[in-house]
Scaffold this motif. Structure first.
Motif, PDB file in Angstrom:
ATOM      1  N   ALA A 315      24.924  44.214 -36.503  1.00 30.35           N
ATOM      2  CA  ALA A 315      24.837  44.995 -35.273  1.00 30.35           C
ATOM      3  C   ALA A 315      25.384  44.152 -34.132  1.00 30.35           C
ATOM      4  O   ALA A 315      25.115  42.950 -34.042  1.00 30.35           O
ATOM      5  CB  ALA A 315      23.387  45.378 -34.989  1.00 30.35           C
ATOM      6  N   TRP A 316      26.157  44.796 -33.253  1.00 29.71           N
ATOM      7  CA  TRP A 316      26.790  44.104 -32.136  1.00 29.71           C
ATOM      8  C   TRP A 316      26.380  44.757 -30.832  1.00 29.71           C
ATOM      9  O   TRP A 316      26.379  45.980 -30.715  1.00 29.71           O
ATOM     10  CB  TRP A 316      28.314  44.160 -32.268  1.00 29.71           C
ATOM     11  CG  TRP A 316      28.834  43.582 -33.550  1.00 29.71           C
ATOM     12  CD1 TRP A 316      28.964  44.226 -34.745  1.00 29.71           C
ATOM     13  CD2 TRP A 316      29.297  42.250 -33.754  1.00 29.71           C
ATOM     14  NE1 TRP A 316      29.477  43.377 -35.694  1.00 29.71           N
ATOM     15  CE2 TRP A 316      29.698  42.149 -35.111  1.00 29.71           C
ATOM     16  CE3 TRP A 316      29.422  41.125 -32.936  1.00 29.71           C
ATOM     17  CZ2 TRP A 316      30.203  40.977 -35.655  1.00 29.71           C
ATOM     18  CZ3 TRP A 316      29.927  39.953 -33.475  1.00 29.71           C
ATOM     19  CH2 TRP A 316      30.312  39.890 -34.822  1.00 29.71           C
ATOM     20  N   THR A 317      26.051  43.964 -29.846  1.00 33.61           N
ATOM     21  CA  THR A 317      25.613  44.477 -28.546  1.00 33.61           C
ATOM     22  C   THR A 317      26.789  44.556 -27.583  1.00 33.61           C
ATOM     23  O   THR A 317      27.509  43.576 -27.393  1.00 33.61           O
ATOM     24  CB  THR A 317      24.541  43.560 -27.939  1.00 33.61           C
ATOM     25  OG1 THR A 317      23.421  43.505 -28.824  1.00 33.61           O
ATOM     26  CG2 THR A 317      24.087  44.082 -26.588  1.00 33.61           C
ATOM     27  N   ILE A 318      26.967  45.732 -26.971  1.00 35.95           N
ATOM     28  CA  ILE A 318      28.009  45.918 -25.958  1.00 35.95           C
ATOM     29  C   ILE A 318      27.438  46.756 -24.815  1.00 35.95           C
ATOM     30  O   ILE A 318      26.406  47.407 -24.955  1.00 35.95           O
ATOM     31  CB  ILE A 318      29.262  46.619 -26.523  1.00 35.95           C
ATOM     32  CG1 ILE A 318      28.893  47.979 -27.144  1.00 35.95           C
ATOM     33  CG2 ILE A 318      29.988  45.731 -27.525  1.00 35.95           C
ATOM     34  CD1 ILE A 318      30.089  48.821 -27.558  1.00 35.95           C
ATOM     35  N   LYS A 319      28.145  46.754 -23.691  1.00 36.32           N
ATOM     36  CA  LYS A 319      27.789  47.626 -22.581  1.00 36.32           C
ATOM     37  C   LYS A 319      28.213  49.060 -22.898  1.00 36.32           C
ATOM     38  O   LYS A 319      29.280  49.285 -23.474  1.00 36.32           O
ATOM     39  CB  LYS A 319      28.506  47.166 -21.305  1.00 36.32           C
ATOM     40  CG  LYS A 319      27.871  45.977 -20.619  1.00 36.32           C
ATOM     41  CD  LYS A 319      26.782  46.427 -19.672  1.00 36.32           C
ATOM     42  CE  LYS A 319      26.317  45.296 -18.771  1.00 36.32           C
ATOM     43  NZ  LYS A 319      25.244  45.744 -17.849  1.00 36.32           N
ATOM     44  N   ALA A 320      27.395  50.014 -22.531  1.00 35.78           N
ATOM     45  CA  ALA A 320      27.803  51.416 -22.648  1.00 35.78           C
ATOM     46  C   ALA A 320      29.080  51.604 -21.842  1.00 35.78           C
ATOM     47  O   ALA A 320      29.215  51.078 -20.737  1.00 35.78           O
ATOM     48  CB  ALA A 320      26.698  52.327 -22.134  1.00 35.78           C
ATOM     49  N   GLY A 321      30.016  52.346 -22.409  1.00 31.05           N
ATOM     50  CA  GLY A 321      31.300  52.552 -21.739  1.00 31.05           C
ATOM     51  C   GLY A 321      32.385  51.607 -22.198  1.00 31.05           C
ATOM     52  O   GLY A 321      33.534  51.714 -21.758  1.00 31.05           O
ATOM     53  N   THR A 322      32.060  50.674 -23.108  1.00 26.27           N
ATOM     54  CA  THR A 322      33.056  49.728 -23.612  1.00 26.27           C
ATOM     55  C   THR A 322      34.059  50.440 -24.515  1.00 26.27           C
ATOM     56  O   THR A 322      33.684  51.234 -25.378  1.00 26.27           O
ATOM     57  CB  THR A 322      32.371  48.590 -24.400  1.00 26.27           C
ATOM     58  OG1 THR A 322      31.486  47.882 -23.525  1.00 26.27           O
ATOM     59  CG2 THR A 322      33.388  47.615 -24.979  1.00 26.27           C
ATOM     60  N   LYS A 323      35.339  50.148 -24.322  1.00 29.16           N
ATOM     61  CA  LYS A 323      36.377  50.749 -25.151  1.00 29.16           C
ATOM     62  C   LYS A 323      36.576  49.939 -26.435  1.00 29.16           C
ATOM     63  O   LYS A 323      36.172  48.775 -26.526  1.00 29.16           O
ATOM     64  CB  LYS A 323      37.684  50.856 -24.371  1.00 29.16           C
ATOM     65  CG  LYS A 323      37.596  51.860 -23.221  1.00 29.16           C
ATOM     66  CD  LYS A 323      38.929  52.030 -22.504  1.00 29.16           C
ATOM     67  CE  LYS A 323      38.804  53.067 -21.394  1.00 29.16           C
ATOM     68  NZ  LYS A 323      40.091  53.267 -20.679  1.00 29.16           N
ATOM     69  N   ALA A 324      37.205  50.575 -27.412  1.00 28.86           N
ATOM     70  CA  ALA A 324      37.319  50.005 -28.759  1.00 28.86           C
ATOM     71  C   ALA A 324      37.910  48.592 -28.789  1.00 28.86           C
ATOM     72  O   ALA A 324      37.366  47.721 -29.473  1.00 28.86           O
ATOM     73  CB  ALA A 324      38.116  50.949 -29.654  1.00 28.86           C
ATOM     74  N   PRO A 325      39.025  48.308 -28.092  1.00 25.65           N
ATOM     75  CA  PRO A 325      39.578  46.947 -28.175  1.00 25.65           C
ATOM     76  C   PRO A 325      38.607  45.877 -27.680  1.00 25.65           C
ATOM     77  O   PRO A 325      38.515  44.791 -28.265  1.00 25.65           O
ATOM     78  CB  PRO A 325      40.827  47.008 -27.293  1.00 25.65           C
ATOM     79  CG  PRO A 325      41.209  48.452 -27.270  1.00 25.65           C
ATOM     80  CD  PRO A 325      39.909  49.191 -27.301  1.00 25.65           C
ATOM     81  N   GLN A 326      37.877  46.179 -26.598  1.00 30.94           N
ATOM     82  CA  GLN A 326      36.923  45.207 -26.060  1.00 30.94           C
ATOM     83  C   GLN A 326      35.718  45.043 -26.993  1.00 30.94           C
ATOM     84  O   GLN A 326      35.182  43.942 -27.135  1.00 30.94           O
ATOM     85  CB  GLN A 326      36.456  45.630 -24.666  1.00 30.94           C
ATOM     86  CG  GLN A 326      37.521  45.469 -23.579  1.00 30.94           C
ATOM     87  CD  GLN A 326      38.684  46.443 -23.727  1.00 30.94           C
ATOM     88  OE1 GLN A 326      38.464  47.651 -23.870  1.00 30.94           O
ATOM     89  NE2 GLN A 326      39.910  45.944 -23.703  1.00 30.94           N
ATOM     90  N   ALA A 327      35.321  46.133 -27.644  1.00 34.86           N
ATOM     91  CA  ALA A 327      34.250  46.035 -28.639  1.00 34.86           C
ATOM     92  C   ALA A 327      34.711  45.157 -29.801  1.00 34.86           C
ATOM     93  O   ALA A 327      33.946  44.322 -30.308  1.00 34.86           O
ATOM     94  CB  ALA A 327      33.861  47.426 -29.138  1.00 34.86           C
ATOM     95  N   ALA A 328      35.965  45.331 -30.205  1.00 38.08           N
ATOM     96  CA  ALA A 328      36.514  44.503 -31.280  1.00 38.08           C
ATOM     97  C   ALA A 328      36.500  43.029 -30.896  1.00 38.08           C
ATOM     98  O   ALA A 328      36.266  42.149 -31.727  1.00 38.08           O
ATOM     99  CB  ALA A 328      37.935  44.954 -31.611  1.00 38.08           C
TER     100      ALA A 328
END
Length: 387
Positions: A315-328
Motif C-alpha cells: 500500500a502506498w500513501t499519496i495525496k488525494a488528487g495525485t495524478k498517475a505519473p506522480q503516484a508512480a
C-alpha cells in the motif's frame, strides 16, 4: 507487481502535543507498542521527542496478500512523534519551549491530546509546574494554541517588516505580500490560529511564502480527547469535557475523537485475537490507533493505492488528487520519469467479482490510464514505464 526500495515514499509525520501529564506518552507507547516514552507523573518527562513508525491498517491489503500468498506484505506507514509537554510561555522559552516548538515545525499535522478525565492522583499542569490546576480542556487548548500563535506572530512580523521595506523601493510583489501578511498578523494578534485565516489557495506566491514561514498554528489538528476507561464502558454522555472539545473542533474546522490512552496501552502488546476479544467485551468497534490513523488520513487528504503480486503486495500513501505519473514516482523516480501508462483495477470492482482477475479483465474493468489520470483510493495499479 514487484516493488523496489528507492521510492520517494516519505512517512506522514504526526506530532503528539499537549500540556504535561495529559497522556501523550501513554498514547504514544500504546499506538507504537513501545515503552520508549517515559509515561511518568511529572512534567517534561519527555525531553527528546520519541519517534515510532506505525503500519496503517488496511483490510484491502490483507486480502490481496491472502489471495496472492505473497512473499512480502508492506503496509503504508505513518510516523508518530511524542513531543514534550508545553506550558504557558513556551514561545518565550519557558519550560523547554523553544526546542519543542522546533520539533512541532517538522510535523505534517498535530495530534493534540486533551485531558478529558478527572483523577486526583495525576497532576494537571498548565503554567506553573508547581501549581496543579483543575481539568478544563478549552483552557488547555487555548494555552497550547497561544504558544503556537505567538511563535507564528514573531515570524510573520519579521517577514512583514522586510517586505514593507522592500515595498518602499517600488517592489510590487513585496507590497502584495506585505498586504496579506499584515492581515495575518492582525488575525494572530487577535488570538486566532493561522489555520482559520482566509488564505488565497490560488496565489502561488502566497503558497510559497507560507511554506517558507512554516506556520505552527496553520498545521491541521486532531484533538484526541483522553477519556477515562469508565467513559468507554458507560458511554460519553456523562463526560462533561468531551462535548466542549467537539464544539471547539467544529468551530475551527478541526476534528475531535475520543480515545482512552490507558486502555490502548493495556492492549498494546496483546495478540490480534486478544485485542478483538477485548474490543468486543468493551463494545468498541476499533482500537484507538485504527481510529486515529483514519482520522489522520482524512485530515491530511491522504489516500492509498495498491500494488500486488506474488513477490510483494504493498500500500502506498499519496495525496488525494495525485495524478498517475506522480503516484508512480512514489515507488521509484524512474517510474515517474519514464511513465507510459497505468493498468488500473478498482479494489471494489475486484471484490465484487470475488477477486477473479480474469473475470474483471474479461468484463473490461481493468482500465488503461494515461498521464492525466487522477489516482483513486483503493486503485490496484501496474505502472508501465521506459527509461
Amino acid at each position: 507487481m514487484q516493488q523496489y526500495a528507492k521510492g520517494a515514499n516519505r512517512n506522514m509525520k504526526l506530532g503528539i502535543v499537549g500540556l504535561p501529564n495529559v497522556g501523550k506518552s501513554t498514547l504514544f507507547n500504546a499506538i507504537t507498542s513501545t515503552r520508549n516514552a517515559q509515561a511518568a507523573n511529572y512534567p517534561f518527562c519527555t525531553i527528546e521527542p520519541n519517534s515510532g513508525i506505525v503500519a496503517v491498517p488496511d483490510p484491502r491489503l490483507d486480502k490481496l496478500a491472502e489471495i496472492w500468498k505473497t512473499d512480502k506484505k508492506t503496509p503504508a506507514t505513518v510516523e508518530f512523534v511524542d513531543i514534550a509537554g508545553l506550558v504557558k510561555g513556551a514561545a518565550s522559552g519557558a519550560g523547554l519551549g523553544n526546542k519543542f516548538l522546533g520539533h512541532i515545525r517538522e510535523c505534517d499535522a498535530l495530534v493534540h491530546v486533551v485531558r478529558c478525565f478527572d483523577d486526583d492522583n495525576i497532576v494537571h499542569v498548565v503554567e506553573d509546574v508547581n501549581k496543579p490546576e483543575s481539568v478544563d480542556p478549552i483552557r488547555d487548548i487555548d494555552a497550547i494554541d497561544l504558544e503556537l500563535i505567538l511563535s507564528d506572530l514573531e515570524m510573520v512580523n519579521n517577514r512583514l517588516g522586510r517586505q514593507q521595506k522592500a515595498a518602499k523601493t517600488g517592489n510590487k510583489a513585496a507590497a502584495a505580500e506585505a498586504a496579506w501578511l499584515a492581515d495575518l498578523a492582525a488575525h494572530l494578534e487577535a488570538g486566532q490560529p493561522a489555520r482559520t485565516f482566509a488564505f488565497d489557495e490560488e496565489d502561488t506566491a502566497q503558497l510559497a511564502a507560507r511554506k517558507e514561514l512554516g506556520l505552527l498554528s496553520a498545521k491541521p489538528v486532531i484533538y484526541a480527547c483522553n477519556v477515562g476507561e469508565d467513559d468507554l464502558l458507560g458511554g460519553l454522555d456523562a463526560n462533561p469535557y468531551y462535548p466542549l472539545v467537539v464544539a471547539r473542533a467544529e468551530a475551527e474546522g478541526a476534528q475531535a475523537m475520543p480515545i482512552c490512552a490507558k486502555t490502548e496501552e493495556d492492549i498494546a502488546d496483546s495478540t490480534p485475537e486478544e485485542k478483538l476479544a477485548f474490543l468486543q467485551e468493551m463494545g468498541i468497534e476499533a482500537t484507538g490507533l485504527d481510529n486515529l490513523i483514519k482520522a489522520s488520513y482524512k485530515l491530511l487528504g491522504l489516500i492509498s493505492f495498491l500494488t500486488d503480486g506474488k513477490k510483494e503486495c504493498r500500500a502506498w500513501t499519496i495525496k488525494a488528487g495525485t495524478k498517475a505519473p506522480q503516484a508512480a514516482g512514489k515507488i521509484h523516480s524512474d517510474f515517474e520519469r519514464g511513465f507510459i501508462r497505468a493498468q488500473v483495477i478498482s479494489y471494489d470492482e475486484l471484490a465484487a467479482d470475488n477477486f477473479d482477475y480474469a473475470a474483471v479483465k474479461a468484463k473490461g474493468k481493468q482500465r488503461t490510464e494515461g498521464k492525466e489520470y487522477v489516482v483513486q483510493d483503493g486503485d490496484i495499479i501496474e505502472f508501465l514505464f521506459n527509461v
